[in-house]
Design a protein around this motif. Structure first.
Motif, mmCIF file in Angstrom:
data_model
loop_
_atom_site.group_PDB
_atom_site.id
_atom_site.type_symbol
_atom_site.label_atom_id
_atom_site.label_comp_id
_atom_site.label_asym_id
_atom_site.label_seq_id
_atom_site.Cartn_x
_atom_site.Cartn_y
_atom_site.Cartn_z
ATOM 1 N N LYS A 157 20.189 -16.603 -5.219
ATOM 2 C CA LYS A 157 20.501 -16.231 -3.843
ATOM 3 C C LYS A 157 19.305 -15.495 -3.252
ATOM 4 N N ASN A 158 18.964 -15.860 -2.019
ATOM 5 C CA ASN A 158 17.871 -15.179 -1.338
ATOM 6 C C ASN A 158 18.242 -13.718 -1.123
ATOM 7 N N GLY A 160 17.176 -11.642 1.037
ATOM 8 C CA GLY A 160 17.271 -11.258 2.438
ATOM 9 C C GLY A 160 16.360 -10.136 2.860
ATOM 10 N N LYS A 413 20.552 -31.335 -1.937
ATOM 11 C CA LYS A 413 21.918 -31.543 -1.456
ATOM 12 C C LYS A 413 22.121 -32.980 -0.960
ATOM 13 N N GLU A 518 21.946 -29.036 10.040
ATOM 14 C CA GLU A 518 22.908 -28.983 8.933
ATOM 15 C C GLU A 518 22.482 -27.891 7.956
ATOM 16 N N TYR A 519 23.440 -27.403 7.187
ATOM 17 C CA TYR A 519 23.217 -26.391 6.153
ATOM 18 C C TYR A 519 22.657 -25.086 6.735
ATOM 19 N N GLU A 520 23.238 -24.630 7.818
ATOM 20 C CA GLU A 520 22.769 -23.406 8.474
ATOM 21 C C GLU A 520 22.791 -22.220 7.517
ATOM 22 N N GLU A 521 23.723 -22.231 6.565
ATOM 23 C CA GLU A 521 23.853 -21.114 5.638
ATOM 24 C C GLU A 521 22.627 -20.954 4.733
ATOM 25 N N LEU A 522 21.750 -21.947 4.706
ATOM 26 C CA LEU A 522 20.569 -21.880 3.847
ATOM 27 C C LEU A 522 19.403 -21.145 4.490
ATOM 28 N N GLY A 523 19.582 -20.646 5.702
ATOM 29 C CA GLY A 523 18.497 -19.914 6.356
ATOM 30 C C GLY A 523 17.312 -20.823 6.613
ATOM 31 N N ALA A 526 17.465 -24.538 5.747
ATOM 32 C CA ALA A 526 18.395 -25.425 6.444
ATOM 33 C C ALA A 526 17.689 -26.697 6.915
#
Length: 565
Positions: A157-158, A160, A413, A518-523, A526
């Motif tokens: 996990k990044n 942040g 993915k 797509e995949y906005e949660e990947l920062g 994405a």
């Protein structure tokens, strides 16, 4: 029995580094036992120094580095592609110096090395204060968070915040250093970090012919993924493998420039200027140049010879890339000082930057506005492919229209979806794919620094993706493997090379709109869609099986045989 002799393993002489005073606050002296004076440094001083250093190395370069870039423009032997890259990097430096857009979108791992004198007193945990300075810089500035925390062996996990930083503090017991705390700050991006190599060799290469043949093969293998022109460092020997690698990293940052130039029975390390010259001449002849052919694969070369165990010969190679991000610093009784970087890189730009050197206008190796083939990315993919097919490798392009942005995690993915029998996403069928990951977007701008990432990390996906109708035009930096050339030949695809390095210029001048697909949660990992205008690129791999870099790995130096054999 040999006499006892001692000398520092890396006896660095007095440097000519120019410093600027940041502040005198947080630093004081106190009298201690035996009349000795002690330097006290508050945690806030370490925090301020670290934050300021990371700000500076993200936005400014050393004057010597900029001078080397500018000299490429004046060299009649430099290729037009060398000059085009150098000019773009100078423009990028000028934009980054405004302090808003960092010079590279991969703002790196923060690396801090400190040497603390015997009479320096600090309360608390120095590593924590320095790490807080890293946190302040990365959370306040328009930098990118790249550090992945392992949650399990397989899951990450990044963080942040771009923490953790690599902080290494050492005791400095040298005479005259008692009241000084000295530092080297580095921001090391993945591209250049991945070009640090260790080779366990033998005495068989300790002769001029064998060494040069060995080095040519390894230098060619560096490729362009780490954004040349490079500052290349080579270390021969070492008391351990890890010491050889660390010495190469320091040498690439010019931290060891003041080493002695000859060896001694003490075993001290030294620089070999003669071998540096020969290796530098080699780098100018191999043809890779500043990314797309030419003379300037390297700005300079450092060769350091170290002692070794008789049964071991480690050889380490490292580079500092076009984002040459490091600065020295020191804390003394006089205050907190940071290396003076160049605040006005614009003075290195030529008076005319768009039309000069426009000797060719057919798209090959030209540098002026009219030298690139314009590619309209709003057209259907078959029409884009048909236009690209008209031009040879090394053709310079100007791209305008939509690009899809996807890199490592997004590719993984999408592969999972294909493996499960799902369709290729339509956006990868309709648009070229740009391998990149942006830094934070400053207020009022369409994009943060947004340069290309290393293409080779996506090589394993190309055959499957193109067979499914996606990734027909790929855009990134660096050379690629034969499997990509074969896939493009089979499926009619192209790999376009983007200049590695000028991320700030691309953000300011070329990228007009950015949105998540797509995949906005990947920062930053994405899938994005961006609109570009006059985005520079080169055809590197075409649909006919041609690869511009195909022959750059062929070693030309050979070791001759003894007469009669």
């Amino acid at each position: 029995m040999a006499d006892f002799l001692y000398e520092d393993l890396l006896p660095i002489g007095d440097a000519t580094t120019e410093y600027r005073l940041l502040t005198t606050e947080g630093v004081s002296t106190v009298e201690g036992p035996d009349g000795r004076t002690f330097l006290t440094v508050e945690p806030e001083a370490l925090r301020l120094l670290t934050e300021t250093a990371l700000h500076d190395i993200s936005h400014y370069l050393r004057t010597d580095h900029l001078t080397q870039l500018a000299s490429i423009l004046d060299d009649p032997e430099a290729s037009n592609n060398d000059k085009f890259v150098a000019l773009d990097l100078l423009k990028n430096a000028n934009i980054a110096a405004a302090g808003v857009l960092p010079m590279c979108q991969d703002t790196g791992t923060a690396i801090v090395m400190g040497k603390r004198g015997q009479q320096v007193l600090t309360p608390g945990d120095d590593e924590q204060a320095i790490s807080r300075g890293v946190y302040d810089a990365f959370t306040k500035l328009n930098l990118r968070y790249s550090q992945m925390a392992p949650v399990t062996m397989w899951d990450e996990k990044n963080t942040g915040s771009n923490l953790p930083a690599q902080v290494e503090l050492y005791a400095d017991t040298a005479k005259g250093h008692e009241n000084s705390y000295k530092f080297l700050f580095m921001a090391k991006g993945g591209g250049s970090a991945n070009k640090s190599y260790l080779f366990q060799e033998t005495k068989a290469i300790l002769n001029p012919d064998s060494m040069m043949q060995f080095l040519e093969a390894k230098i060619r293998s560096l490729g362009t993924a780490a954004c040349p022109p490079y500052h290349l460092a080579i270390v021969v020997g070492g008391t351990s493998a890890e010491f050889a690698l660390k010495t190469a990293k320091y040498a690439s940052a010019h931290y060891l420039d003041e080493l002695p130039t000859e060896g001694a029975i003490t075993g001290r390390g030294f620089r070999d200027h003669e071998l540096e010259k020969k290796v530098f001449e080699l780098t100018q002849k191999i043809g890779i140049g500043a990314q797309f052919g030419g003379k300037y694969f390297c700005h300079d070369v450092r060769v350091v010879r170290l002692p070794r165990h008789g049964a071991s010969l480690p050889v380490a190679i490292a580079v500092s890339c076009s984002a040459d991000r490091q600065a020295k610093a020191k804390i003394t009784p006089e205050g907190i000082f940071l290396e003076q970087l160049e605040f006005n890189p614009g003075r290195f730009l030529p008076e005319v930057t768009d039309t000069q050197l426009d000797a060719e206008t057919d798209g090959i190796s030209g540098t002026g506005k009219g030298a690139a083939v314009k590619i309209d990315l709003t057209k259907p993919m078959p029409e884009i492919l048909a236009e690209l097919s008209k031009h040879p490798v090394k053709t310079r392009l100007s791209l305008t229209g939509p690009l899809v942005v996807a890199r490592d995690i997004a590719h993984a993915k999408i592969k999972e979806r294909l493996d499960a029998g799902e369709e290729m996403p339509q956006y990868l069928k309709d648009h070229p794919v740009y391998y990149a990951g942006p830094a934070k977007t400053p207020e009022g701008l369409a994009s943060g620094s947004f340069g290309p990432t290393t293409a080779g990390r996506m090589d394993s996906y190309v055959e499957q993706f193109q067979a499914a109708g996606g990734s027909m035009v790929m855009l990134a930096k660096g050379n690629r493997s034969k499997q990509v050339t074969d896939a493009c030949n089979s499926h009619g695809g192209f790999y376009l090379g983007s200049i590695g390095g000028p991320a700030a210029r691309l953000a300011l001048d070329c990228i007009k709109k950015v949105e998540v697909v797509e995949y906005e949660e990947l920062g930053m990992e994405a899938v994005w869609k961006i609109d570009v205008e006059d985005f520079p690129a080169f055809i590197v791999v075409d649909d006919k099986g041609n690869d511009f870099f195909a022959h750059t790995g062929e070693v030309t130096l050979t070791v001759g045989k003894r007469p009669g054999l």
